[in-house]
Scaffold this active site. Structure first.
Site, PDB file in Angstrom:
ATOM      1  N   LYS A 167       0.860  -1.187   0.000  1.00  0.00           N
ATOM      2  CA  LYS A 167       0.000   0.000   0.000  1.00  0.00           C
ATOM      3  C   LYS A 167       0.893   1.233   0.000  1.00  0.00           C
ATOM      4  O   LYS A 167       1.876   1.299   0.772  1.00  0.00           O
ATOM      5  CB  LYS A 167      -0.890   0.017   1.245  1.00  0.00           C
TER       6      LYS A 167
ATOM      7  N   LYS B  17     -13.309  -7.563  -7.306  1.00  0.00           N
ATOM      8  CA  LYS B  17     -13.866  -7.938  -6.002  1.00  0.00           C
ATOM      9  C   LYS B  17     -15.347  -8.182  -6.239  1.00  0.00           C
ATOM     10  O   LYS B  17     -16.105  -7.228  -6.458  1.00  0.00           O
ATOM     11  CB  LYS B  17     -13.672  -6.804  -4.992  1.00  0.00           C
TER      12      LYS B  17
END
Ligand SMILES: [Mg+2]
Length: 363
Positions: free
Chosen positions: A160, A257
């Protein structure tokens, strides 16, 4: 096959703090849907909402309200394998109503006496696992976590990043692991003026940079995609946004997702679209319990998933998981179960411990 019983378990499990550029998650709520039929099958689904909006506008309170209403309406209805179920769901609340579509899909696979992966059209036996490292640990914490994953056989790591925490992290990660597949996930934290910086990150031989710009800013993604492979995540919410992203060449890869898309059915059509266009795919995670995670990984066994998926075992971030059997990765891989349907059951003792409320409907 008719639905005779519908239950919603609202649970909240303490979790390892996970920091992204959107904010930090410390408690993982989950809405678990169980649908029982007159033929004795039970289908499971999970809505992975949060209490506070981070990157999406649906939250748990909406989810409980909406699922209660939808579940009461499902009692006595037939389970069909057409898109009819999608038409009854609220399109503006994909993460909420995904739990119902997932439970339906589980029931349909059980009725056909095939595994969920086979129901989706997958024929792989294993799914490659990638790992995602949050922003909380700084360079040292990241390197420690990374080493642990690499020692466990993980071959793709995603870090990240956010403005001010990017170049140094990736430089250190690459120096420590010269051959690993390395990606960066920015969760839409950058502005178009950051393009030169992001383009320069390719010196660390990144497999992808995931969603650096705002979801609607496909143009900046297109420019960056010329220098380094862009993976879109938050931009791809449905088939139309996927098609637009491909046509504009805004990405080389997509992180699917199913919860964000709102159904496995629409996710499968996005998968097929990407296969046809030569766009790479991997599956994402939303810090689900083993219920959502096990169902997702069956979907990530489809042939279009060209890269390792984000399928960290829930017991690595949750205090305890509520699904059985335990979700396990060995040698960087998940092995799909042979059981019919999802193969999931609930660990009721653990579920009790983290239970906030139960809402049930019967015929
Ligand atoms: Mg992402």
């Amino acid at each position: 096959m008719r639905i005779t019983e519908a239950t919603l378990f609202h649970i909240a499990i303490p979790c390892t703090p996970f920091e992204t550029s959107f904010g930090t998650i410390r408690i993982r709520p989950a809405l678990i849907v169980c649908l029982k039929t007159d033929s004795g099958y039970v289908g499971y689904g999970e809505s992975s909402l949060l209490y506070e909006p981070l990157s999406e506008r649906e939250v748990v309170t909406d989810g409980v309200r909406m699922l209660s209403q939808k579940l009461s309406e499902l009692i006595g209805t037939e389970v069909t394998d057409s898109d009819d179920i999608l038409n009854t769901l609220e399109k503006d609340f994909p993460i909420t109503t995904f739990a119902i579509e997932a439970a339906y899909t589980d029931l349909l696979a059980k009725q056909e006496k095939i595994s969920l992966a086979t129901y989706f059209g997958a024929n792989r036996k294993t799914v490659l696992a990638g790992e995602s490292i949050g922003l909380q640990g700084g360079i040292e914490g990241m390197l420690t976590e990374m080493k642990r994953y690499v020692d466990d056989g993980i071959t793709r790591i995603k870090i990240k990043i956010k403005p001010g925490s990017d170049r140094e992290l990736l430089e250190a990660a690459r120096a420590a692991h010269p051959t690993i597949e390395l990606g960066a996930d920015a969760n839409a934290a950058y502005a178009p003026s950051d393009l030169p910086l992001l383009q320069s990150l390719q010196e660390f031989n990144l497999t992808f940079i995931e969603q650096p710009f705002a979801a609607e800013d496909l143009e900046s993604h297109r420019v960056l995609n010329e220098a380094t492979p862009v993976c879109l995540d938050e931009s791809v919410v449905d088939e139309a946004s996927c098609k637009r992203s491909i046509e504009l060449r805004a990405c080389s890869m997509i992180n699917i997702k199913p919860a964000r898309i709102g159904s496995f059915r629409a996710s499968k059509r996005i998968h097929d679209m990407c296969v046809e266009a030569g766009i790479g795919l991997f599956g994402g995670g939303r810090l689900e319990t083993g219920v959502g995670k096990t169902m997702n990984v069956a979907f990530y066994a489809l042939p279009g998933f060209t890269h390792a998926s984000d399928i960290t075992p829930p017991d690595q971030y949750l205090k305890r998981d509520i699904a059985l059997p335990a979700f396990k990765i060995a040698n960087g891989m998940y092995t799909l179960p042979d059981e019919v349907g999802s193969g999931i059951s609930l660990d009721h003792e653990t579920l009790e411990e983290f239970l906030v409320e139960t809402i049930s409907f019967t015929s």
